[in-house]
Design a protein around this motif. Structure first.
Motif, PDB file in Angstrom:
ATOM      1  N   GLN A   1      -5.420  -9.553  10.047  1.00  0.00           N
ATOM      2  CA  GLN A   1      -6.627 -10.151  10.309  1.00  0.00           C
ATOM      3  C   GLN A   1      -7.393  -9.234  10.267  1.00  0.00           C
ATOM      4  O   GLN A   1      -8.542  -9.193  11.266  1.00  0.00           O
ATOM      5  N   SER A   2      -7.959  -8.525   9.030  1.00  0.00           N
ATOM      6  CA  SER A   2      -9.337  -7.411   9.429  1.00  0.00           C
ATOM      7  C   SER A   2     -10.662  -8.017   7.833  1.00  0.00           C
ATOM      8  O   SER A   2      -9.935  -9.217   7.855  1.00  0.00           O
ATOM      9  N   ASP A   3     -11.095  -7.369   8.869  1.00  0.00           N
ATOM     10  CA  ASP A   3     -12.578  -8.396   8.242  1.00  0.00           C
ATOM     11  C   ASP A   3     -12.543  -7.840   6.639  1.00  0.00           C
ATOM     12  O   ASP A   3     -13.379  -8.987   5.590  1.00  0.00           O
ATOM     13  N   GLU A   4     -11.807  -6.719   6.162  1.00  0.00           N
ATOM     14  CA  GLU A   4     -11.899  -6.152   4.894  1.00  0.00           C
ATOM     15  C   GLU A   4      -9.791  -6.524   4.296  1.00  0.00           C
ATOM     16  O   GLU A   4      -9.326  -5.740   3.559  1.00  0.00           O
ATOM     17  N   ALA A   5      -9.808  -7.186   4.368  1.00  0.00           N
ATOM     18  CA  ALA A   5      -7.457  -7.377   4.124  1.00  0.00           C
ATOM     19  C   ALA A   5      -7.469  -7.118   3.214  1.00  0.00           C
ATOM     20  O   ALA A   5      -6.816  -6.189   2.263  1.00  0.00           O
ATOM     21  N   GLU A   6      -8.461  -7.913   1.854  1.00  0.00           N
ATOM     22  CA  GLU A   6      -8.329  -7.366   1.091  1.00  0.00           C
ATOM     23  C   GLU A   6      -8.179  -6.539   0.095  1.00  0.00           C
ATOM     24  O   GLU A   6      -7.450  -6.058  -0.942  1.00  0.00           O
ATOM     25  N   LEU A   7      -9.464  -5.644   0.578  1.00  0.00           N
ATOM     26  CA  LEU A   7      -9.156  -4.290  -0.137  1.00  0.00           C
ATOM     27  C   LEU A   7      -8.011  -3.282   0.267  1.00  0.00           C
ATOM     28  O   LEU A   7      -7.427  -2.868   0.332  1.00  0.00           O
ATOM     29  N   MET A   8      -7.580  -3.335   1.826  1.00  0.00           N
ATOM     30  CA  MET A   8      -6.181  -2.823   1.905  1.00  0.00           C
ATOM     31  C   MET A   8      -4.959  -3.098   1.448  1.00  0.00           C
ATOM     32  O   MET A   8      -4.224  -2.346   1.474  1.00  0.00           O
ATOM     33  N   ALA A   9      -4.726  -4.655   1.111  1.00  0.00           N
ATOM     34  CA  ALA A   9      -3.817  -4.652   0.622  1.00  0.00           C
ATOM     35  C   ALA A   9      -3.621  -4.419  -0.578  1.00  0.00           C
ATOM     36  O   ALA A   9      -2.775  -4.334  -1.339  1.00  0.00           O
ATOM     37  N   PHE A  10      -4.736  -4.370  -1.368  1.00  0.00           N
ATOM     38  CA  PHE A  10      -4.798  -3.991  -3.119  1.00  0.00           C
ATOM     39  C   PHE A  10      -5.514  -2.791  -3.330  1.00  0.00           C
ATOM     40  O   PHE A  10      -6.853  -2.642  -3.834  1.00  0.00           O
ATOM     41  N   ASP A  11      -5.595  -1.940  -2.045  1.00  0.00           N
ATOM     42  CA  ASP A  11      -6.070  -0.491  -1.709  1.00  0.00           C
ATOM     43  C   ASP A  11      -5.645  -0.017  -2.933  1.00  0.00           C
ATOM     44  O   ASP A  11      -4.599   0.291  -2.486  1.00  0.00           O
ATOM     45  N   ARG A  12      -6.517   0.822  -3.914  1.00  0.00           N
ATOM     46  CA  ARG A  12      -6.205   1.711  -4.816  1.00  0.00           C
ATOM     47  C   ARG A  12      -5.897   2.972  -5.004  1.00  0.00           C
ATOM     48  O   ARG A  12      -4.497   3.075  -6.057  1.00  0.00           O
ATOM     49  N   ALA A  13      -6.121   3.923  -4.278  1.00  0.00           N
ATOM     50  CA  ALA A  13      -5.406   4.619  -3.727  1.00  0.00           C
ATOM     51  C   ALA A  13      -3.410   4.517  -3.318  1.00  0.00           C
ATOM     52  O   ALA A  13      -2.646   5.452  -4.025  1.00  0.00           O
ATOM     53  N   ARG A  14      -3.251   3.100  -2.216  1.00  0.00           N
ATOM     54  CA  ARG A  14      -1.923   2.650  -2.206  1.00  0.00           C
ATOM     55  C   ARG A  14      -1.111   2.937  -3.764  1.00  0.00           C
ATOM     56  O   ARG A  14      -0.300   2.842  -4.047  1.00  0.00           O
ATOM     57  N   LEU A  15      -2.410   2.020  -4.370  1.00  0.00           N
ATOM     58  CA  LEU A  15      -1.512   1.205  -5.592  1.00  0.00           C
ATOM     59  C   LEU A  15      -1.315   2.333  -6.604  1.00  0.00           C
ATOM     60  O   LEU A  15      -0.317   2.433  -7.774  1.00  0.00           O
ATOM     61  N   ASP A  16      -1.977   2.786  -6.634  1.00  0.00           N
ATOM     62  CA  ASP A  16      -1.702   4.971  -7.790  1.00  0.00           C
ATOM     63  C   ASP A  16      -0.799   5.279  -7.438  1.00  0.00           C
ATOM     64  O   ASP A  16      -0.545   6.173  -8.172  1.00  0.00           O
ATOM     65  N   SER A  17      -0.167   5.456  -6.097  1.00  0.00           N
ATOM     66  CA  SER A  17       0.609   5.546  -5.883  1.00  0.00           C
ATOM     67  C   SER A  17       2.370   5.267  -6.072  1.00  0.00           C
ATOM     68  O   SER A  17       3.378   6.174  -6.257  1.00  0.00           O
ATOM     69  N   MET A  18       1.509   4.241  -6.709  1.00  0.00           N
ATOM     70  CA  MET A  18       3.592   3.049  -7.048  1.00  0.00           C
ATOM     71  C   MET A  18       3.441   2.946  -8.271  1.00  0.00           C
ATOM     72  O   MET A  18       2.823   3.542  -8.767  1.00  0.00           O
ATOM     73  N   THR A  19       5.133   3.122  -8.809  1.00  0.00           N
ATOM     74  CA  THR A  19       5.483   3.462 -10.646  1.00  0.00           C
ATOM     75  C   THR A  19       4.644   1.829 -11.149  1.00  0.00           C
ATOM     76  O   THR A  19       3.791   0.815  -9.823  1.00  0.00           O
ATOM     77  N   ASP A  20       4.733   1.533 -11.694  1.00  0.00           N
ATOM     78  CA  ASP A  20       4.121   0.389 -12.620  1.00  0.00           C
ATOM     79  C   ASP A  20       4.857  -1.463 -12.278  1.00  0.00           C
ATOM     80  O   ASP A  20       4.820  -1.842 -12.002  1.00  0.00           O
ATOM     81  N   GLU A  21       6.221  -0.389 -12.043  1.00  0.00           N
ATOM     82  CA  GLU A  21       7.170  -1.782 -12.016  1.00  0.00           C
ATOM     83  C   GLU A  21       7.165  -2.101 -10.603  1.00  0.00           C
ATOM     84  O   GLU A  21       7.440  -2.602  -9.921  1.00  0.00           O
ATOM     85  N   ALA A  22       6.445  -0.970  -9.576  1.00  0.00           N
ATOM     86  CA  ALA A  22       6.683  -1.246  -8.059  1.00  0.00           C
ATOM     87  C   ALA A  22       5.695  -2.313  -7.923  1.00  0.00           C
ATOM     88  O   ALA A  22       5.969  -2.995  -7.488  1.00  0.00           O
ATOM     89  N   ILE A  23       4.422  -1.589  -8.788  1.00  0.00           N
ATOM     90  CA  ILE A  23       4.135  -2.743  -8.517  1.00  0.00           C
ATOM     91  C   ILE A  23       3.563  -4.378  -8.883  1.00  0.00           C
ATOM     92  O   ILE A  23       3.220  -5.170  -8.069  1.00  0.00           O
ATOM     93  N   VAL A  24       3.994  -4.576  -9.979  1.00  0.00           N
ATOM     94  CA  VAL A  24       4.912  -5.619 -10.677  1.00  0.00           C
ATOM     95  C   VAL A  24       5.604  -6.354  -9.334  1.00  0.00           C
ATOM     96  O   VAL A  24       5.420  -7.756  -8.454  1.00  0.00           O
ATOM     97  N   GLN A  25       6.537  -5.977  -8.965  1.00  0.00           N
ATOM     98  CA  GLN A  25       7.121  -6.510  -7.763  1.00  0.00           C
ATOM     99  C   GLN A  25       6.380  -6.473  -6.778  1.00  0.00           C
ATOM    100  O   GLN A  25       7.195  -7.431  -5.423  1.00  0.00           O
TER     101      GLN A  25
END
Length: 222
Positions: free
Chosen positions: A108-132
């Motif tokens: 329950q963060s004021d910016e939960a959407e930014l944390m769940a979809f954090d660009r740095a986090r996603l950039d560390s994942m493979t394409d297929e990992a992001i799909v899943q």
């Protein structure tokens, strides 16, 4: 032609013709690093025209004080107001699912959407990992995630074979490899054609979308 993607793709004679006779694809930068907002927009855009989607998404954003549908505010918004923006009951359900996903991943963060979809986090994942990672969201399928990978996350080697236009254009451009095929056999043939474009299948796909099939003829047989 200094672009390494184009230098590689033009080694395929058919793709070379497509590139030569097709305007350069436009750079998509509407949402920069905001994957959350891009995902909401992609859901709103499903199965309607670009013009209609733009109008509905503008009205949708206007429902929120700062023009931004933060996850907690989206979940608190009455259905009547969301329907008033032009959203169907199904799409409201899908948008709420994105918000729920954000809060479930980030708390329950004021910016939960930014944390769940954090660009740095996603950039560390493979394409297929992001799909899943994103598939559990209602209304989000592989094609939707592939569009995010291509146009928001700038992944260079995505090939959305489930996109009908992509399949139609490949069939039109490569009749010798695809004629008479259907089902899995057709998918295998298209994948084999696209394998030659690795690791720049995103660029190839963007050209295929913009290609005017009547302007390009298949490469002659060797």
């Amino acid at each position: 032609m200094a672009d390494p993607a184009l230098l590689h793709l033009v080694q395929d004679p058919v793709m070379a013709r497509i590139i030569a006779e097709t305007p350069s694809p436009k750079i998509f930068g509407d949402y920069a690093d905001d994957v959350y907002l891009a995902l909401l927009e992609s859901i709103v855009s499903q199965q309607i025209s670009v013009k209609a989607a733009d109008a509905i998404f503008t009205r949708f954003r206007a429902l929120f004080p700062d023009g931004y549908p933060h996850a907690d505010a989206l979940l608190a918004k009455p259905n009547d107001e969301l329907r008033g923006a032009g959203l169907s009951a199904q799409k409201i359900s899908y948008l709420r699912s994105v918000a729920e996903f954000s809060l479930s991943r980030a708390g329950q963060s004021d910016e939960a959407e930014l944390m769940a979809f954090d660009r740095a986090r996603l950039d560390s994942m493979t394409d297929e990992a992001i799909v899943q990672y994103l598939l559990p969201i209602r209304g989000v399928g592989r094609w939707t995630v592939e569009m995010l990978l291509m146009f928001v996350l700038d992944r260079p080697d995505v090939f959305p074979i489930d996109d009908l236009i992509i399949r139609q254009r490949v069939i039109r451009a490569y009749p010798e490899q695809t004629e008479g095929l259907s089902g899995r056999a057709l998918y295998r043939a298209i994948h084999q054609i696209a394998d030659a474009w690795r690791p720049y299948r995103t660029t190839a796909s963007r050209y295929l979308w913009r290609w005017n099939p009547t302007a390009v003829s298949p490469a002659p047989a060797p």
